[in-house]
Design an enzyme around this catalytic site. Structure first.
Site, PDB file in Angstrom:
ATOM      1  N   GLY A 229       0.864  -1.184  -0.004  1.00 34.91           N
ATOM      2  CA  GLY A 229       0.003  -0.098  -0.037  1.00 34.91           C
ATOM      3  C   GLY A 229       0.864   1.408   0.152  1.00 34.91           C
ATOM      4  CG  HIS A 230      -1.197   5.122   0.375  1.00 38.20           C
ATOM      5  ND1 HIS A 230      -1.278   5.612   1.547  1.00 38.20           N
ATOM      6  CD2 HIS A 230      -2.609   4.494   0.115  1.00 38.20           C
ATOM      7  CE1 HIS A 230      -2.303   5.810   2.152  1.00 38.20           C
ATOM      8  NE2 HIS A 230      -3.228   4.860   1.329  1.00 38.20           N
ATOM      9  CG  ASN A 231       2.382   7.507   1.932  1.00 32.53           C
ATOM     10  OD1 ASN A 231       1.507   7.683   1.458  1.00 32.53           O
ATOM     11  ND2 ASN A 231       3.327   8.375   1.904  1.00 32.53           N
ATOM     12  CB  SER A 249       1.087   4.722   6.513  1.00 33.63           C
ATOM     13  OG  SER A 249       0.736   5.710   5.611  1.00 33.63           O
TER      14      SER A 249
END
EC number: 2.3.1.191
Length: 318
Positions: A229-231, A249
């Site tokens: 996933g993002h970050n 994250s």
């Protein structure tokens, strides 16, 4: 974009000094020319320590904005951040950029497409139906198999191998929801960076960051059908086995092993040298390194084995 225009877009009353905002960023990383937001009172300390030029806040968190920083008060900061993200989204393609730069000894299939502004290092192999996006960078001696997509602004290191149908830098699963239950897209304006000596299997997806970078560190091995996933930050030499899912994250230390179909919740931290057995479900951060876990709810592996033995005995007795 001028702060006056931003205030108008997000329906915030503001009568102070107007200045130019260059980008959106996190509370931690924003500078005086950047804007951030806070959607939860648990981030009060981050508000107070932020160097952002402006912060989108609710009336409940306005008082914590430091002096010298503009508070843009709105009813739903997360929703208005989503609104504003569209205005800072870069162009998908930019015809004003120079032709791509191709390093010596690199082989590119005539059926691949390399966008303007991209840079490909020496000795690479780029196979059919690969797409390398605007301003993407590919390091030396990297092999990219058919139908891989590397989106704009993403970076792949040297000596990497990316197998067929994998996608690097697609948008993270980000949206805001209002009181009426309507959803609004959060434009993902960060990127993905893959360091050197990383191998990624087929049909894996690594999402770009909302702000900043989704980072895959040196020596990581990722199997087929993995979702990052993002970050997220995946530590050096970590191993993600098929169908593992890492929510946004999440930060992993070095040499973390995620077994097949294991998964994490978002915004977690996992200590170095942690191992998750297949189908483990991680819902809390893990602070102590070197442990092995299994199951859902997550247990240390030896306790999980004892639990399974007790369950088997109970079933046998009944």
């Amino acid at each position: 974009m001028n702060l006056k225009d931003i205030a108008k877009i997000i329906n915030s009353d503001f009568s102070g000094e107007y200045f130019e905002i260059t980008k959106m960023n996190t509370l931690r990383d924003a500078t005086k020319s950047e804007i951030s937001f806070v959607a939860n009172a648990k981030y009060i300390k981050e508000i107070q320590n932020s160097n952002a030029g402006a912060i989108i806040v609710s009336k409940d968190t306005k008082e914590f904005v430091p002096s010298g920083c503009v508070a843009l008060v709105v009813e739903n900061p997360y929703w208005e951040m989503a609104t504003l993200s569209k205005y800072f989204a870069p162009s998908i393609e930019d015809e004003t950029l120079p032709e791509p730069k191709i390093g010596e000894g690199t082989t590119i299939s005539p059926r691949a497409e390399i966008a303007r502004g991209a840079i490909i290092g020496k000795g690479c192999t780029i196979m059919a139906h690969v797409y390398i996006g605007t301003n993407a960078v590919i390091g030396d001696n990297t092999i990219i198999y058919p139908s891989v997509t590397v989106y704009r602004d993403c970076r792949v290191g040297s000596e990497c191998i990316i197998h067929a149908n994998t996608t690097i830098g697609s948008d993270g699963f980000g949206f805001a929801t209002n009181k009426q239950g309507e959803h609004r897209k959060i434009y993902q304006n960060g990127n993905v960076e893959i360091e050197d000596n990383v191998e990624i299997g087929s049909s894996t997806t690594i999402d770009r960051a909302v702000f900043g970078t989704t980072l895959i560190k040196y020596g990581v091995r990722i199997d087929n059908l993995v979702q990052v996933g993002h970050n997220c930050v995946i530590g050096e030499h970590s191993v993600l086995v098929a169908q593992a899912g890492i929510s946004g994250s999440t930060t992993m230390g070095r040499n973390v092993v995620m077994g097949g179909q294991s998964a994490t919740a978002g915004h977690l931290s996992i200590a170095p040298f942690t191992t998750m057995a297949a189908r483990s479900g991680v819902t809390k951060s893990i602070d102590k390194s070197g442990l092995t876990f299994a199951g859902f709810p997550l247990l240390e592996h030896r306790l999980w084995l004892k639990l399974q033995a007790k369950i088997a005995r109970l079933i046998k007795q009944n």
